[in-house]
Design a protein around this motif. Structure first.
Motif, PDB file in Angstrom:
ATOM      1  N   LEU A  86      14.883   3.223  25.925  1.00 50.59           N
ATOM      2  CA  LEU A  86      13.771   3.541  26.801  1.00 50.59           C
ATOM      3  C   LEU A  86      13.312   5.017  26.916  1.00 50.59           C
ATOM      4  CD1 LEU A  86      13.968   0.593  29.543  1.00 50.59           C
ATOM      5  CD2 LEU A  86      12.616   0.605  27.417  1.00 50.59           C
ATOM      6  N   GLY A  87      14.170   5.843  26.273  1.00 51.32           N
ATOM      7  CA  GLY A  87      14.033   7.312  26.034  1.00 51.32           C
ATOM      8  C   GLY A  87      13.147   7.683  25.146  1.00 51.32           C
ATOM      9  N   ARG A 110      19.903   2.112  31.601  1.00 50.70           N
ATOM     10  CA  ARG A 110      20.614   1.833  32.817  1.00 50.70           C
ATOM     11  C   ARG A 110      19.484   1.422  34.075  1.00 50.70           C
ATOM     12  NH1 ARG A 110      23.662   7.094  34.367  1.00 50.70           N
ATOM     13  NH2 ARG A 110      21.634   8.059  33.272  1.00 50.70           N
ATOM     14  N   ARG A 111      18.337   2.006  33.931  1.00 50.95           N
ATOM     15  CA  ARG A 111      17.196   1.723  34.983  1.00 50.95           C
ATOM     16  C   ARG A 111      15.940   0.571  34.513  1.00 50.95           C
ATOM     17  NH1 ARG A 111      19.101   6.825  35.420  1.00 50.95           N
ATOM     18  NH2 ARG A 111      17.442   7.642  33.790  1.00 50.95           N
ATOM     19  N   GLY A 112      15.972   0.249  33.367  1.00 48.33           N
ATOM     20  CA  GLY A 112      14.903  -0.470  32.836  1.00 48.33           C
ATOM     21  C   GLY A 112      13.867   0.157  32.695  1.00 48.33           C
ATOM     22  N   VAL A 113      12.392  -0.479  32.452  1.00 47.34           N
ATOM     23  CA  VAL A 113      11.282   0.182  32.298  1.00 47.34           C
ATOM     24  C   VAL A 113      10.867   0.566  33.551  1.00 47.34           C
ATOM     25  CG1 VAL A 113       8.846  -0.082  31.815  1.00 47.34           C
ATOM     26  CG2 VAL A 113      10.507  -1.631  30.692  1.00 47.34           C
ATOM     27  N   GLN A 114      10.607   2.239  33.538  1.00 49.76           N
ATOM     28  CA  GLN A 114      10.166   2.909  34.966  1.00 49.76           C
ATOM     29  C   GLN A 114       8.733   3.205  35.143  1.00 49.76           C
ATOM     30  OE1 GLN A 114      13.079   4.486  37.282  1.00 49.76           O
ATOM     31  NE2 GLN A 114      13.629   2.441  36.358  1.00 49.76           N
ATOM     32  N   GLN A 119       5.775   1.084  29.424  1.00 57.09           N
ATOM     33  CA  GLN A 119       5.521  -0.268  29.444  1.00 57.09           C
ATOM     34  C   GLN A 119       4.163  -0.226  27.997  1.00 57.09           C
ATOM     35  OE1 GLN A 119       6.806  -3.099  30.663  1.00 57.09           O
ATOM     36  NE2 GLN A 119       5.497  -3.834  28.912  1.00 57.09           N
ATOM     37  N   ALA A 120       3.616   0.611  28.146  1.00 54.61           N
ATOM     38  CA  ALA A 120       2.230   0.918  27.229  1.00 54.61           C
ATOM     39  C   ALA A 120       2.957   0.929  25.484  1.00 54.61           C
ATOM     40  CB  ALA A 120       1.375   1.908  27.552  1.00 54.61           C
ATOM     41  N   ILE A 132      10.446  -7.487  21.749  1.00 54.36           N
ATOM     42  CA  ILE A 132      11.186  -6.619  22.404  1.00 54.36           C
ATOM     43  C   ILE A 132      11.790  -7.210  23.592  1.00 54.36           C
ATOM     44  CG2 ILE A 132      11.143  -4.181  23.450  1.00 54.36           C
ATOM     45  CD1 ILE A 132      10.088  -4.440  20.598  1.00 54.36           C
ATOM     46  N   GLN A 133      13.190  -6.998  23.584  1.00 58.49           N
ATOM     47  CA  GLN A 133      13.759  -7.469  24.621  1.00 58.49           C
ATOM     48  C   GLN A 133      14.639  -6.207  25.492  1.00 58.49           C
ATOM     49  OE1 GLN A 133      17.558  -9.809  23.960  1.00 58.49           O
ATOM     50  NE2 GLN A 133      18.236  -9.272  25.782  1.00 58.49           N
ATOM     51  N   VAL A 134      14.104  -6.207  26.606  1.00 54.74           N
ATOM     52  CA  VAL A 134      14.689  -4.811  27.414  1.00 54.74           C
ATOM     53  C   VAL A 134      15.765  -5.401  28.282  1.00 54.74           C
ATOM     54  CG1 VAL A 134      14.183  -3.067  29.337  1.00 54.74           C
ATOM     55  CG2 VAL A 134      12.392  -3.641  27.292  1.00 54.74           C
ATOM     56  N   ALA A 135      16.978  -4.561  27.900  1.00 53.49           N
ATOM     57  CA  ALA A 135      18.193  -4.889  28.763  1.00 53.49           C
ATOM     58  C   ALA A 135      18.550  -4.057  29.700  1.00 53.49           C
ATOM     59  CB  ALA A 135      19.153  -5.373  27.799  1.00 53.49           C
ATOM     60  N   THR A 136      18.704  -4.124  31.085  1.00 53.11           N
ATOM     61  CA  THR A 136      19.173  -3.185  32.024  1.00 53.11           C
ATOM     62  C   THR A 136      20.461  -3.231  32.168  1.00 53.11           C
ATOM     63  OG1 THR A 136      16.976  -3.487  33.088  1.00 53.11           O
ATOM     64  CG2 THR A 136      18.571  -2.454  34.238  1.00 53.11           C
ATOM     65  N   VAL A 137      21.227  -2.299  31.407  1.00 50.95           N
ATOM     66  CA  VAL A 137      22.486  -2.337  31.470  1.00 50.95           C
ATOM     67  C   VAL A 137      23.256  -1.126  31.194  1.00 50.95           C
ATOM     68  CG1 VAL A 137      22.650  -2.955  28.949  1.00 50.95           C
ATOM     69  CG2 VAL A 137      24.630  -3.645  30.364  1.00 50.95           C
TER      70      VAL A 137
END
Length: 464
Positions: A86-87, A110-114, A119-120, A132-137
């Motif tokens: 997500l960076g 680590r923080r998911g979509v911020q 998101q855009a 797209i799968q976002v995994a907060t891990v």
């Protein structure tokens, strides 16, 4: 420019069966040689190896392949994982993977979509036909990662590729580092990389790429812990190759727009000759390397950086020669031609003066040049104390190179990169220039107030 380190072998009569302590003593003695010592030495099976950075010639038009040619075979029915996805670098890489044919991406953070911007960007990727799968891990959390990979193993889309980008930048003098400081920087690279290696043992991967850094190759100011963390990834990928598994560590220089280095750090790097890649250029190089690593199982680590070595190498060698860089040319033809130009106005002026006035005039020119570079005044209007050290006046390594360049330009001559450190006062430098460079006599030896040839090497190299 793409560069990679190679090991050149030379015989060393150390018995391969010797006790480890004997081998360690031999290695230590080698590294501590006072003159001409190597900084990177390895003894393996009776052979002595030293490191050299050498240019790797890219195929023509590699940069043009960024978005218009498939350089990696990707499968629409497979999944691809980007840690730190997500960076800035993660989103750029995700976009590139989709352009190459990937349709199922997993981005960890680590923080998911911020924010709405992230998101855009994800929505844009989905509009290109990707899921797209976002995994907060946390990639360094063993329990969370074990559960995460358990879910991946049960997914309808088999995991076929990993790009490990998760990392934390750190700038801090080594002597002030605590274990907590070190751990914060090494966790995502070292623990995260190792967990990814272990947890993918049962997966059939086509590629496993780690984003390393030039800080792991030639070092970087206040980044000892960051360099070590990245160097671990270089070793991990070599280890995977030995096991017959895919693995490639790319030590990147900076990218434009963010990632690898802040805007301020990029500006400082540019001053040393290290230019930032445009993202599309870097990703084209990544595709080229991935494609070639599939066919060359010896390729586990490579450095990708756009560097003007005529600028960086002299800076890197300010305090001592670096045999690691011995194979890199440093003087452009244009610079060489400029150095052979006719004598400058200041040289002609000094030559015409009576011998008794030459040193004073040249010292005045040196004082004005140093003052301007150090920002101490308006050039000739400022007179520096003749015996005051330049480092006492605030000179760092970049300024030392600028003083050298300014004097080379005004005197039309070639000067050593270390000149401002070897002759660190106006008196010492003016005497050197007059007698050794211009080879002009003076009536009698001039008092230098004990300034001659006293290296002022306390200033640290200003690499970021």
């Amino acid at each position: 420019t793409l560069e990679h380190g190679e090991l050149g072998g030379a015989r060393f009569d150390l018995d391969p069966a010797a006790e480890p302590a004997v081998a360690a003593q031999a290695l230590l003695a080698d590294l501590l040689q006072p003159v001409g010592s190597e900084e990177q030495v390895a003894y393996r099976a009776g052979e002595r190896y030293v490191a050299r950075l050498v240019p790797l010639r890219l195929a023509a038009n590699v940069s043009a392949q960024a978005t218009h040619a498939t350089t990696v075979t990707l499968h629409a029915e497979s999944a691809y994982l980007i840690t730190g996805g997500l960076g800035y670098l993660g989103v750029q890489t995700a976009r590139w993977l989709v352009a190459q044919g990937a349709r199922h991406l997993i981005l960890t953070g680590r923080r998911g979509v911020q924010n709405t911007q992230q998101q855009a960007l994800l929505d844009d990727l989905q509009s290109m036909g990707a899921t797209i799968q976002v995994a907060t891990v946390d990639v360094a959390d063993e329990a969370a990662m074990t559960e995460f990979f358990g879910d991946l193993a049960a997914s309808a889309y088999p995991l076929r590729g990993i790009i490990h980008q998760a990392g934390v930048l750190g700038y801090q003098p080594m002597q002030t580092l605590t274990w907590e400081d070190v751990a914060a920087v090494v966790r995502p690279k070292v623990l995260g990389g190792w967990l990814l290696h272990q947890l993918t043992a049962e997966f059939s991967l086509d590629f496993f790429v780690c984003y390393s850094s030039g800080a792991a190759i030639w070092g970087s100011k206040q980044q000892a812990h960051y360099g070590a963390a990245n160097h671990f990834l270089d070793g991990l990928m070599a280890y995977r190759r030995q096991l017959g598994l895919p693995g490639l560590s790319i030590a990147w220089g900076p990218w434009e727009g963010g990632g690898m280095a802040s805007p301020d750090a990029q500006a400082q790097l540019l001053a040393t000759g290290v230019r930032a890649f445009a993202p599309e250029e870097a990703l084209a190089i990544q595709g080229y390397l991935l494609q070639n690593s599939v066919h060359d199982n010896r390729l586990s680590q490579i450095t990708a950086a756009d560097i003007d070595w005529s600028q960086l190498k002299p800076l890197y060698e300010l305090t001592k020669p670096r045999r690691f860089l011995a194979h890199l040319a440093t003087v452009p033809a244009a610079a060489a031609a400029e150095m052979s130009a006719p004598s400058s106005a200041i040289v002609q002026k000094v030559q015409r003066l009576p011998a008794t006035q030459r040193l004073e005039t040249l010292a005045s020119h040196v004082s004005a040049t140093v003052s301007q570079v150090l920002g101490l005044g308006n050039g000739a209007a400022t007179t520096l104390a003749p015996a005051t050290g330049f480092t006492e006046l605030g000179m760092d390594s970049l300024m030392a190179l600028e003083i050298r360049r300014a004097l080379e330009g005004s005197l039309d001559c070639s000067l050593p990169a270390t000149i401002a450190f070897e002759y660190p006062t106006v008196d010492a430098l003016a005497n050197y220039l007059l007698h050794e460079v211009l080879a002009l006599p003076t009536p009698a030896p001039h008092s230098l107030a004990e300034t001659a040839r006293q290296p002022a090497v306390q200033a640290s190299i200003a690499l970021e």
